[in-house]
Design a protein around this motif. Structure first.
Motif, PDB file in Angstrom:
ATOM      1  N   LEU B 138     -40.201 -15.843  55.854  1.00  0.00           N
ATOM      2  CA  LEU B 138     -41.372 -15.672  54.997  1.00  0.00           C
ATOM      3  C   LEU B 138     -40.932 -15.270  53.585  1.00  0.00           C
ATOM      4  O   LEU B 138     -41.406 -15.802  52.587  1.00  0.00           O
ATOM      5  CB  LEU B 138     -42.247 -14.570  55.605  1.00  0.00           C
ATOM      6  N   VAL B 142     -42.011 -17.715  50.441  1.00  0.00           N
ATOM      7  CA  VAL B 142     -43.062 -17.325  49.501  1.00  0.00           C
ATOM      8  C   VAL B 142     -42.445 -17.067  48.127  1.00  0.00           C
ATOM      9  O   VAL B 142     -41.483 -16.331  48.019  1.00  0.00           O
ATOM     10  CB  VAL B 142     -43.776 -16.054  50.017  1.00  0.00           C
ATOM     11  N   ASN B 144     -41.591 -15.559  44.454  1.00  0.00           N
ATOM     12  CA  ASN B 144     -41.619 -14.140  44.119  1.00  0.00           C
ATOM     13  C   ASN B 144     -42.791 -13.762  43.201  1.00  0.00           C
ATOM     14  O   ASN B 144     -43.247 -12.634  43.210  1.00  0.00           O
ATOM     15  CB  ASN B 144     -40.276 -13.665  43.578  1.00  0.00           C
ATOM     16  N   TRP B 146     -45.760 -14.677  43.591  1.00  0.00           N
ATOM     17  CA  TRP B 146     -46.883 -14.397  44.468  1.00  0.00           C
ATOM     18  C   TRP B 146     -46.780 -12.970  45.020  1.00  0.00           C
ATOM     19  O   TRP B 146     -47.746 -12.235  45.064  1.00  0.00           O
ATOM     20  CB  TRP B 146     -46.947 -15.422  45.605  1.00  0.00           C
ATOM     21  N   PHE B 147     -45.544 -12.593  45.393  1.00  0.00           N
ATOM     22  CA  PHE B 147     -45.304 -11.198  45.783  1.00  0.00           C
ATOM     23  C   PHE B 147     -45.710 -10.276  44.645  1.00  0.00           C
ATOM     24  O   PHE B 147     -46.324  -9.230  44.857  1.00  0.00           O
ATOM     25  CB  PHE B 147     -43.813 -10.949  46.044  1.00  0.00           C
TER      26      PHE B 147
END
Lengths: 530, 315
Positions: B138, B142, B144, B146-147
């Motif tokens: 994950l 995904v 970074n 978005w994190f």
């Protein structure tokens, strides 16, 4: 009471049975040989005694070590037993040591793990003592050495020192000399025997080689496919050879293939004064480049239809010479001619007259290709490469001549056993109908019974196609059984050459003598088996 | 070890010389005249000539290369065309954001990856291993940013425990500055930690199947002892290589994260310089980044020597 007692031991890994009701016992101070071919379960028996089994293994039965049942012991108890009551020595000394720790640290660790109160200094002193007993005196091999600074035999001595540091009651040696040269093998076996006798230590010596245990073990157990075939005191076992499998093993070990003697004297391969230098790494930035001379003016002829042996220990230049003959490596000076043409040009016309079979039947095939493609590979050297039906016929013929079926062409290499793979390698070498085949330790990785079959096959093919062989091996008994003449190589030079039987029965050079003396020999065996 | 270091140092210097030549040639060899490129298509002839004079473009190429190099060696990186201030000044200012951010993110990466990788490897095939592997999958998949946005939403907007962006500067105190860098560092670290965890795990698994681990176990070491004393150090070489690459990436490749958090870092500087055609700035910053990458690789190679005695002695 016995030191190690194994009773009706069965072992399965993920449900696949590996051992079936194995029983034997080792008395204190006894050297016990455990013999078997690959897959016989001899190593698994040892790992079961140590309880160092792979994941998914399940044991039943009883293993009693020094009165304690190993199978019911907790992991903590087992850790106390390992290294303290039982030491273990492994087959592959090159990888058995941690490359980033000094030999001193690794030997001292055995002591520190089991006697945590020991001071670093005391552990060092005892590590030195253990290394000295393994014949690595600290004056010459200080504790600060790293494994990469030692030879294979010396590394094996470090492993032995680790195993005997706490004077265990039992030493398990799993093929301790299989990866070593004959002279080193003889030294390590003498060392193990001496240590066992000095300390009254019991020893389980696991090997595939009957000759290795014949003059060492007090008692021999022979295993096959997870079962004990025969167990007897050594003398009695060799005198009687009761069990048919023991007989078969004995015969395969001393197998002599039927060959027609060759007396032709037209040279096929001429090697004249070949020198090969390798540049050494510079010692300082501006120092002149130094050279290592791997071949120091090697000369010999190989006659048509002849089988010529090349023996020598690792590092003597055998591989360099093989690569030079194959034209894979340039030579510094001299010349190598096959049928009058230089091999160094790399011309296909020359290259297709010789083929090679390597030692490792597992690593020398591309696993993604079918056998048909693998066997037909050398065709790129041919002037006109056959295609379609002609190609299939050629592949089928080659497979038939090595005792396989034409249908095998459509299989992948993983579907074959080690011996069958080596047959495929020979089929690949045969397909261009070469004059010369180089056999580079071609039977060294095979079990004795398979080895005997391959030797027969080679003898038959040589008679059938008038093939010449250059048989490169460290195994003297194999070379003796299949070659007409033999070359003995030491440190880049051929020190002795001549008729194989003459060289083996009356060796002239001291090095040849030491090699022959070091090779383990089988006892005569009973009259009906010989 | 000294000889090993000297040899590494020699290749470091060679690499720097080659890199500087390549960067200089790239800027020189782009089609057209740098001055007219910097000024755009509508510029007047005399303005272009004035800029050429200012940039020293009328001097011979070799002389320009050497004055560029000697300038950099003495800390003079030239003057930025758009900012009209010395490049060195701007770069140093930005470096004070990017370097701590990269180090912060790298520290987090290591702090997450080492325990997670070791944990997963020592319990291969277990639920722990599967969960760690799933989480890293994950983390890699995904992006970074978005994190970053998620972190802003949770920690800055909902819980208000971290600022949502901006950088107060180091004058406001060490902890205030570090506080501001925390969310960006976490966002940068998560994907890198996922990669490093997987490398650590697989490298350790390879090492654990080595013969010398079996030897250690036969000596009486427990599984854990064998892992700590024998496997870990041997497993470290590929891990160190990746850490070196990750540091270089974190230093220069944080453009998106810097944008999300409004951080005045090097990534944004290069991005702006390129879009404003500030070639002098681009040239200098690129050279600086190359320098950083080469030095980091040099340090990584030195640590190889510490880990592996054979490298230290043999060459």
């Amino acid at each position: 009471m016995s030191l190690l007692e194994i009773n009706n031991l069965s072992l399965g890994i993920h449900g696949v049975p590996i051992l079936k009701g194995v029983s034997f016992a080792i008395a204190e101070g006894e050297i016990h040989g455990l013999i078997g071919e690959s897959g016989s379960g001899k190593s698994m028996t040892a790992f079961a005694a140590m309880q160092l089994l792979p994941n998914g293994a399940a044991c039943s039965g009883e293993i009693t070590l020094n009165g304690r049942n190993v199978l019911t012991a907790s992991e903590t108890e087992l850790c106390q037993i390992r290294g303290n009551d039982v030491g273990m020595v492994f087959q592959e000394p090159m990888t058995a040591l941690n490359p980033v720790q000094t030999i001193g640290q690794q030997v001292a660790e055995t002591i520190l793990i089991h006697e945590p109160g020991t001071s670093a200094r005391a552990a060092r002193t005892r590590a030195e003592e253990a290394l000295r007993r393994a014949e690595l005196p600290p004056e010459r091999f200080p504790l600060s050495r790293y494994p990469f600074e030692l030879s294979g035999g010396q590394k094996q001595r470090v492993v032995i020192a680790m195993a005997i540091a706490l004077r265990p009651k039992l030493l398990i040696a799993d093929e301790p000399t299989t990866a070593l040269d004959v002279t080193t093998q003889a030294q390590i076996l003498t060392l193990l025997k001496r240590l066992a006798r000095e300390d009254g230590m019991g020893m389980l010596l696991i090997t595939h080689d009957l000759a290795v245990v014949s003059d060492m073990a007090d008692h021999i157990t022979i295993m096959r496919r997870g079962e004990v075939m025969e167990a007897a005191p050594t003398k009695q076992l060799f005198a009687e050879l009761k069990h048919p499998y023991t007989q078969a093993l004995f015969e395969a070990s001393t197998h002599q293939p039927d060959r027609e003697a060759q007396d032709e004297t037209t040279p096929l391969l001429k090697v004249v004064n070949v020198i090969r230098d390798y540049p050494l790494p510079r010692k300082t930035l501006f120092a002149p480049q130094e050279q290592f001379r791997a071949l120091k003016g090697v000369s010999f002829d190989l006659y048509r239809g002849e089988s010529l042996g090349l023996v020598g220990e690792s590092g003597c230049g055998k591989s360099t010479l093989t690569r030079a003959i194959l034209g894979l490596d340039p030579i510094t000076s001299g010349k190598i001619e096959l049928d009058g043409a230089s091999v160094q040009t790399g011309e296909h016309a020359v290259r297709r007259k010789m083929q090679v079979v390597f030692q490792d039947p597992y690593g020398s095939f591309n696993p993604r290709h079918k056998v048909a493609r693998l066997v037909a590979e050398p065709f790129h050297l041919a002037e006109t490469s056959p295609s379609g039906a002609a190609r299939d016929t050629a592949v089928a013929e080659a497979l038939i001549s090595v005792g396989l079926a034409p249908e095998d062409a459509q299989k992948y290499i993983h579907e074959f056993s080690g011996g069958q793979r080596q047959r495929i390698a020979i089929a690949r070498a045969l397909i261009l109908k070469p004059d010369l085949i180089l056999l580079d330790e071609a039977v060294s990785a095979l079990d004795v019974s398979i080895r005997a079959q391959i030797l027969d096959l080679l003898a038959e093919l040589s008679d059938q196609f008038n093939l010449s062989y250059l048989f490169i091996s460290h195994d003297l008994s194999v070379v003796r059984s299949i070659t007409d003449r033999v070359l003995v190589m030491q440190a880049g030079e051929i020190v002795e050459q001549g008729n194989t039987e003459t060289v083996f029965t009356a060796p002239q050079h001291p090095y040849t003598r030491s090699l022959i003396a070091a090779a383990p020999r089988l006892p005569k065996g009973p009259a009906h088996a010989a | 070890m000294l000889r090993f270091t000297l040899l590494r140092l020699r290749s470091l210097i060679l690499a720097l010389i080659v890199a500087s030549l390549v960067i200089f040639a790239m800027i020189e060899l782009v089609p057209g005249d740098p001055a007219s490129f910097m000024l755009g298509i509508n510029a007047r002839e005399d303005t272009i000539n004035a800029l050429r004079e200012e940039l020293g473009l009328n001097q011979p190429m070799i002389q320009r290369y050497f004055s560029w190099i000697t300038g950099m060696l003495t800390g003079d990186f030239g003057t930025s065309y758009t900012y009209r201030t010395p490049v060195a000044e701007i770069v140093v200012e930005r470096l004070w954001v990017s370097l701590p951010l990269a180090l912060y993110a790298l520290t987090l990466t290591i702090l997450i990856a080492f325990p997670a990788g070791i944990w997963a490897a020592s319990r291969r095939g277990s639920l722990t291993d599967l969960s760690v592997m799933g989480a890293t999958q994950l983390g890699i998949a995904v992006p970074n940013f978005w994190f970053a946005m998620l972190a802003v939403l949770i920690f800055a907007i909902t819980w208000r425990i971290f600022p949502s962006g901006g950088f107060p500067g180091w004058d406001e105190g060490f902890w205030t500055a570090m506080h501001a860098l925390t969310l960006p560092a976490v966002a940068l670290a998560l994907p890198q930690a996922s990669i490093l965890t997987r490398i650590m795990r697989s490298s350790l698994l390879d090492t654990l199947s080595e013969d010398y681990i079996r030897t250690a176990r036969a000596k009486g070491l427990t599984r854990g002892q064998a892992l700590r004393r024998h496997a870990l150090r041997n497993a470290l070489i590929p891990v160190l290589t990746i850490i070196g690459l990750q540091f270089s990436f974190l230093l220069a490749g944080a453009i998106i994260i810097e944008n999300v958090f409004f951080l005045p870092g090097l990534g944004r500087l290069v991005f702006q310089a390129i879009s404003q055609r500030d070639l002098i700035m681009v040239e200098s910053v690129v050279m600086l980044l190359v320098f950083a990458v080469i030095v980091v690789n040099f340090l990584v190679e030195l640590t190889y020597g510490l880990v592996d005695p054979q490298l230290r002695r043999a060459r």
